[in-house]
Every structure is written in structure tokens, then in C-alpha cells.
Design an enzyme around this catalytic site. Structure first.
Site, PDB file in Angstrom:
ATOM      1  N   SER A 134       0.861  -1.207  -0.110  1.00  0.00           N
ATOM      2  CA  SER A 134       0.052   0.069  -0.092  1.00  0.00           C
ATOM      3  C   SER A 134       1.046   1.182   0.002  1.00  0.00           C
ATOM      4  CB  SER A 134      -0.924  -0.052   1.286  1.00  0.00           C
ATOM      5  OG  SER A 134      -1.379   1.194   1.257  1.00  0.00           O
ATOM      6  N   TYR A 144      -0.787  -1.225  10.589  1.00  0.00           N
ATOM      7  CA  TYR A 144      -1.237  -1.431   9.114  1.00  0.00           C
ATOM      8  C   TYR A 144       0.167  -1.200   8.250  1.00  0.00           C
ATOM      9  CZ  TYR A 144      -3.512  -1.378   4.505  1.00  0.00           C
ATOM     10  OH  TYR A 144      -3.696  -1.687   3.344  1.00  0.00           O
TER      11      TYR A 144
HETATM   12  N1  LIG Z   1      -8.616  -0.814  -0.718  1.00  0.00           N
HETATM   13  C1  LIG Z   1      -7.826   0.135  -0.547  1.00  0.00           C
HETATM   14  O1  LIG Z   1      -7.890   1.642  -0.338  1.00  0.00           O
HETATM   15  C2  LIG Z   1      -6.409  -0.422  -0.567  1.00  0.00           C
HETATM   16  C3  LIG Z   1      -5.218   0.418  -0.605  1.00  0.00           C
HETATM   17  C4  LIG Z   1      -4.132  -0.193  -0.505  1.00  0.00           C
HETATM   18  C5  LIG Z   1      -3.632  -1.451  -0.306  1.00  0.00           C
HETATM   19  N2  LIG Z   1      -4.844  -2.375  -0.162  1.00  0.00           N
HETATM   20  C6  LIG Z   1      -4.764  -3.731   0.124  1.00  0.00           C
HETATM   21  O2  LIG Z   1      -5.221  -4.521  -0.761  1.00  0.00           O
HETATM   22  C7  LIG Z   1      -5.415  -5.769  -0.476  1.00  0.00           C
HETATM   23  C8  LIG Z   1      -6.885  -6.294  -0.688  1.00  0.00           C
HETATM   24  O3  LIG Z   1      -7.664  -5.298  -0.048  1.00  0.00           O
HETATM   25  P1  LIG Z   1      -9.202  -4.862  -0.726  1.00  0.00           P
HETATM   26  O4  LIG Z   1      -9.325  -3.393  -0.622  1.00  0.00           O
HETATM   27  O5  LIG Z   1      -9.328  -5.529  -1.959  1.00  0.00           O
HETATM   28  O6  LIG Z   1     -10.274  -5.445   0.352  1.00  0.00           O
HETATM   29  P2  LIG Z   1     -11.539  -6.303   0.497  1.00  0.00           P
HETATM   30  O7  LIG Z   1     -12.448  -5.692  -0.788  1.00  0.00           O
HETATM   31  O8  LIG Z   1     -11.967  -6.078   1.836  1.00  0.00           O
HETATM   32  O9  LIG Z   1     -11.169  -7.690   0.096  1.00  0.00           O
HETATM   33  C9  LIG Z   1     -10.378  -8.294   0.850  1.00  0.00           C
HETATM   34  C10 LIG Z   1     -10.275  -9.981   0.262  1.00  0.00           C
HETATM   35  O10 LIG Z   1      -9.023 -10.531   1.150  1.00  0.00           O
HETATM   36  C11 LIG Z   1      -9.826 -11.870   1.576  1.00  0.00           C
HETATM   37  N3  LIG Z   1      -9.178 -11.962   3.164  1.00  0.00           N
HETATM   38  C12 LIG Z   1      -9.318 -11.187   4.224  1.00  0.00           C
HETATM   39  N4  LIG Z   1      -8.690 -11.558   5.129  1.00  0.00           N
HETATM   40  C13 LIG Z   1      -8.330 -12.862   4.882  1.00  0.00           C
HETATM   41  C14 LIG Z   1      -7.955 -14.090   5.452  1.00  0.00           C
HETATM   42  N5  LIG Z   1      -7.554 -14.059   6.765  1.00  0.00           N
HETATM   43  N6  LIG Z   1      -7.469 -15.321   4.826  1.00  0.00           N
HETATM   44  C15 LIG Z   1      -8.049 -15.457   3.731  1.00  0.00           C
HETATM   45  N7  LIG Z   1      -8.512 -14.329   2.667  1.00  0.00           N
HETATM   46  C16 LIG Z   1      -8.702 -13.073   3.457  1.00  0.00           C
HETATM   47  C17 LIG Z   1     -11.264 -11.481   1.749  1.00  0.00           C
HETATM   48  O11 LIG Z   1     -12.177 -12.546   1.660  1.00  0.00           O
HETATM   49  P3  LIG Z   1     -12.768 -13.172   2.987  1.00  0.00           P
HETATM   50  O12 LIG Z   1     -13.181 -12.245   3.895  1.00  0.00           O
HETATM   51  O13 LIG Z   1     -14.049 -14.256   2.473  1.00  0.00           O
HETATM   52  O14 LIG Z   1     -11.590 -14.091   3.530  1.00  0.00           O
HETATM   53  C18 LIG Z   1     -11.424 -10.637   0.372  1.00  0.00           C
HETATM   54  O15 LIG Z   1     -11.517 -11.517  -0.967  1.00  0.00           O
HETATM   55  C19 LIG Z   1      -5.290  -5.629   1.168  1.00  0.00           C
HETATM   56  O16 LIG Z   1      -3.893  -6.480   1.548  1.00  0.00           O
HETATM   57  C20 LIG Z   1      -5.224  -4.247   1.553  1.00  0.00           C
HETATM   58  O17 LIG Z   1      -4.484  -3.981   2.556  1.00  0.00           O
HETATM   59  C21 LIG Z   1      -6.315  -1.762  -0.059  1.00  0.00           C
END
Ligand SMILES: NC(=O)c1ccc[n+]([C@@H]2O[C@H](COP(=O)([O-])OP(=O)(O)OC[C@H]3O[C@@H](n4cnc5c(N)ncnc54)[C@H](OP(=O)(O)O)[C@@H]3O)[C@@H](O)[C@H]2O)c1
Length: 248
Positions: A134, A144
Site C-alpha cells: 500500500s 497497518y
Molecule cells: N482498498 C484500498 O484502499 C487499499 C489500498 C492499498 C492497499 N490495499 C490492500 O489491498 C489488499 C486487498 O484489499 P481490498 O481493498 O481488495 O479489500 P477487500 O475488498 O476487503 O477484499 C479483501 C479480500 O481478502 C480476503 N481476506 C481477508 N482476510 C483474509 C484471511 N484472513 N484469509 C484469507 N482471505 C482473506 C477477503 O475474503 P474473505 O473475507 O472471504 O476471507 C477478500 O477476498 C489488502 O492487502 C489491502 O491491505 C487496499
């Protein structure tokens, strides 16, 4: 070719799954919610006609992580370590058990799955690992951002030590992306300017392009490259105070 994607049912992970399926790759999807995994896999098979395997697992548990690790050892061509989450409360209000689960999912899982996948890739002399970090890695926002800083440093080290022209390791550093992330963490994002929001499909597309180019760190979109470069010019103490204030 098999692509493994921890965290593949929502947001950025689902965008990677669509992108890779569109390119004709077989997928192995990992997430905790089994019924959602099955729905997502059904959609991908129907739309893109590719084989999609499911591996329901909680990467925050030893049992779940060990199963995904074992699958990575069997061989994958691209590993996308995407699973991640934010905490609901402020730093001092977050129970230490929750912080440790975050470290397990963000750091230990990334370490173990990368180490499980890389030897096979090196043997076949082809492959890639994308570790989703991130832009928070470059700011100070509790566990985080500390965990994401680890992901960036680890990915660059792995790329330097075990990567090659045909085996690539890259950290992906998106800014704000419209996904379920903030809602799951009960974060009020209503004050975040529209210009700062990225689309998950654009993030996945940029990541795949940057991996092909051999970049070790990918920062999608010009606006976040500018923010990071300007951030480097601000004195560290001041940047930390601004980060903490935004975090509150
Ligand atoms: N959205 C942002 O603004 C942003 C910005 C920078 C970086 N990121 C990073 O991008 C990545 C994806 O985030 P996102 O924004 O796409 O979030 P999201 O929409 O909440 O999706 C998260 C995904 O990860 C899975 N997951 C969460 N905890 C898990 C666990 N313990 N074991 C297995 N699967 C798990 C969830 O499925 P289940 O709940 O079914 O397990 C879901 O498929 C993360 O690493 C986040 O830190 C996000």
C-alpha cells in the site's frame, strides 16, 4: 498455467482474478467465505471458460496458512498475495490479538507463501509474485502501515536475492481503492476527495504491466507517484504527525 490468489473474492483480488481469467489462465482462488468463493469461481468459469479451483482458507490461522503454503509448493506460475484488512479502532484501542492476526496475514503469510512458491518458479525459470502492499507503507499509520512497509522491503529483497529476468517479485502499492476494505474496517471515508480513489481493475492492470516491465515496486497512477515523491521532501516528523492526524 496456474495463478494462485489469496484474498480473491472482493476488491483488488477479484479484479486480479478477472484480469488473469480474461488472459486465459487457470486460477486457484483463496478466501475464507466458501460460498462467495464458489459464486466468484462460477462467474469466472462462465464468463472466461477457464478452470477455477477453490481453496477456502483463513490465512490468519496456522491450519489455513499451512494448506495454502502446501498448494504453493506444488507449483504456481503467479502468486498474488493480496489478502489484507484494516483495523476498526485506533491504535491503542486495538486488542493485541487483532494486531497479531494482521501481522500473520500481512507478513507471515506473504513470507511463507512467497518462500513456498519461489523454488518451483526458479526451477522452471519462469514465474512471478505480486505482494499487495500500500502507499501506507511510506507513511506512519500504526501496525497497518508498518506491516505494509515490511511487505515492500521484503519484496524488494526477495527480488534482489531470488529474482531474475524471468522470475519476478514485485510489491504493489495502491492508494485508496474502491473495495470493501474501508467498510469492513468501519472507516468513514466520506471526506476523501474523489480524485484519490482508484478502480480495482485499473490497479490490477497496472500491476500486471509493471510486473512484465520488471519493476520491483509498482505505484499505480500518476497522482500517487506525485504524492509519494512530495512526501519524501516533507520532514519525517511532520509527515508522521500529518499521517497520525489523518488516521484519527
Ligand atoms: N482498498 C484500498 O484502499 C487499499 C489500498 C492499498 C492497499 N490495499 C490492500 O489491498 C489488499 C486487498 O484489499 P481490498 O481493498 O481488495 O479489500 P477487500 O475488498 O476487503 O477484499 C479483501 C479480500 O481478502 C480476503 N481476506 C481477508 N482476510 C483474509 C484471511 N484472513 N484469509 C484469507 N482471505 C482473506 C477477503 O475474503 P474473505 O473475507 O472471504 O476471507 C477478500 O477476498 C489488502 O492487502 C489491502 O491491505 C487496499
Amino acid at each position: 498455467m496456474y495463478k494462485r490468489q489469496p484474498g480473491a473474492t472482493a476488491g483488488i483480488g477479484a479484479a486480479f482474478a478477472r484480469r488473469l481469467a480474461a488472459d486465459g489462465f487457470s486460477l486457484v482462488l483463496v478466501a475464507r467465505d466458501e460460498s462467495r468463493l464458489a459464486e466468484e469461481a462460477g462467474r469466472l468459469r462462465l464468463r472466461y471458460g477457464v478452470p477455477v479451483d477453490l481453496l477456502p482458507a483463513d490465512l490468519g490461522t496456522e491450519e489455513g496458512l499451512a494448506r495454502v503454503e502446501a498448494r504453493c509448493r506444488e507449483g504456481v506460475d503467479l502468486l498474488v498475495n493480496n489478502a489484507g484488512f484494516g483495523h476498526k479502532g485506533a491504535f491503542l484501542q486495538t486488542p493485541v490479538e487483532d494486531e497479531l492476526v494482521m501481522l500473520k496475514v500481512h507478513c507471515e503469510a506473504v513470507l511463507r507463501l512467497t518462500l513456498a512458491a519461489l523454488p518451483g518458479m526458479r526451477e522452471r525459470d519462469r514465474g512471478g509474485v505480486i505482494n499487495v502492499a500500500s502507499v501506507a507503507a511510506y507513511f506512519t499509520r500504526g501496525t497497518y502501515s508498518a506491516s505494509k512497509a515490511w511487505v515492500v522491503n521484503f519484496s524488494e529483497s526477495a527480488a534482489a536475492e531470488a529474482g531474475s529476468a524471468r522470475v519476478k517479485v514485485m510489491a504493489l502499492c495502491p492508494g485508496f481503492v474502491r473495495t470493501e476494505f474501508h467498510q469492513r474496517a468501519s472507516m468513514d471515508m466520506s471526506g476523501t476527495p474523489g480524485i484519490l480513489w482508484l478502480k480495482a481493475d485499473d490497479v490490477a492492470r497496472t500491476a500486471m504491466r509493471d510486473l512484465a516491465l520488471g519493476k520491483r515496486v509498482s505505484v499505480p497512477s500518476l497522482r500517487y507517484k506525485v504524492i509519494l515523491n512530495v512526501g519524501r521532501l516533507v520532514p519525517h516528523g511532520l509527515a508522521s504527525r500529518i499521517s497520525a492526524r489523518i488516521g484519527r
